[in-house]
Design an enzyme around this catalytic site. Sequence first.
Site, mmCIF file in Angstrom:
data_model
loop_
_atom_site.group_PDB
_atom_site.id
_atom_site.type_symbol
_atom_site.label_atom_id
_atom_site.label_comp_id
_atom_site.label_asym_id
_atom_site.label_seq_id
_atom_site.Cartn_x
_atom_site.Cartn_y
_atom_site.Cartn_z
ATOM 1 N N HIS A 97 33.058 47.106 59.724
ATOM 2 C CA HIS A 97 32.087 46.011 59.686
ATOM 3 C C HIS A 97 30.697 46.542 59.392
ATOM 4 O O HIS A 97 30.355 47.660 59.778
ATOM 5 C CB HIS A 97 32.081 45.226 61.001
ATOM 6 C CG HIS A 97 31.900 46.066 62.218
ATOM 7 N ND1 HIS A 97 32.932 46.777 62.807
ATOM 8 C CD2 HIS A 97 30.799 46.335 62.967
ATOM 9 C CE1 HIS A 97 32.484 47.429 63.864
ATOM 10 N NE2 HIS A 97 31.178 47.183 63.976
ATOM 11 N N HIS A 99 26.702 45.675 59.985
ATOM 12 C CA HIS A 99 25.753 44.867 60.753
ATOM 13 C C HIS A 99 24.576 44.473 59.860
ATOM 14 O O HIS A 99 23.985 45.338 59.205
ATOM 15 C CB HIS A 99 25.153 45.675 61.917
ATOM 16 C CG HIS A 99 26.127 46.076 62.977
ATOM 17 N ND1 HIS A 99 26.216 45.416 64.178
ATOM 18 C CD2 HIS A 99 27.042 47.080 63.035
ATOM 19 C CE1 HIS A 99 27.134 46.001 64.933
ATOM 20 N NE2 HIS A 99 27.664 47.020 64.263
HETATM 21 P P1 5GP Z 1 30.108 48.425 66.779
HETATM 22 O O1 5GP Z 1 29.467 48.990 68.009
HETATM 23 O O2 5GP Z 1 31.586 48.661 66.747
HETATM 24 O O3 5GP Z 1 29.435 48.817 65.499
HETATM 25 O O4 5GP Z 1 29.839 46.855 66.896
HETATM 26 C C1 5GP Z 1 30.784 45.926 67.285
HETATM 27 C C2 5GP Z 1 30.023 44.623 67.428
HETATM 28 O O5 5GP Z 1 30.977 43.570 67.586
HETATM 29 C C3 5GP Z 1 29.127 44.567 68.667
HETATM 30 O O6 5GP Z 1 27.781 44.359 68.244
HETATM 31 C C4 5GP Z 1 29.680 43.411 69.498
HETATM 32 O O7 5GP Z 1 28.666 42.631 70.079
HETATM 33 C C5 5GP Z 1 30.478 42.617 68.489
HETATM 34 N N1 5GP Z 1 31.621 41.926 69.040
HETATM 35 C C6 5GP Z 1 32.573 42.457 69.865
HETATM 36 N N2 5GP Z 1 33.517 41.534 70.145
HETATM 37 C C7 5GP Z 1 33.147 40.396 69.493
HETATM 38 C C8 5GP Z 1 33.726 39.104 69.397
HETATM 39 O O8 5GP Z 1 34.776 38.794 69.971
HETATM 40 N N3 5GP Z 1 33.089 38.183 68.638
HETATM 41 C C9 5GP Z 1 31.906 38.492 67.966
HETATM 42 N N4 5GP Z 1 31.355 37.511 67.255
HETATM 43 N N5 5GP Z 1 31.328 39.702 68.035
HETATM 44 C C10 5GP Z 1 31.950 40.649 68.792
#
Ligand code: 5GP
Length: 131
Positions: A97, A99
């Site tokens: 993903h 951001h």
């Molecule tokens: P990472 O730290 O892996 O780059 O970011 C994962 C992101 O996914 C986090 O910012 C977290 O808030 C978001 N996230 C985790 N679970 C969910 C979810 O069930 N729904 C949504 N919309 N965001 C999520």
Amino acid sequence: MSDCIFCKIINKEIPGKIVYEDDECMAFLDLSQATYGHTLVIPKKHYANILEVDDETLAHVMKIVKNLANQIVEKLDAKGVNVLTNEVAGQTVHHFHIHILPRYDENELKIEFTDHSNDVDLDEVYKKITK
Ligand code: 5GP
Ligand code: ZN
């Protein structure tokens, strides 16, 4: 059925505030909202991180990131955006993903680079990467 939370959002098994969708990718609001309008863009096919995603999918995802970033900046009256992906380091959801973090002022989010130039031999790093 997948255990991946983002695959579940794609399959509409759990809800998400989906702001964009096409055959290959989807964008939805991040639950945590690190900044106002924090959005995630993902390919529909499951790849663990940016190191694994195929080139065509990545190109399409990045095109959508650019379009959406412009849309978000305009609609939310942001000054700009940070665009980032946490490959293995710091990644908590292992479905690739990107951001999009709209920015309004300097202090709402800290993404800091520490200057280690005095500790690092640039020639050595250069040789390691290019040899
Ligand atoms: P990472 O730290 O892996 O780059 O970011 C994962 C992101 O996914 C986090 O910012 C977290 O808030 C978001 N996230 C985790 N679970 C969910 C979810 O069930 N729904 C949504 N919309 N965001 C999520
Ligand atoms: Zn997934």
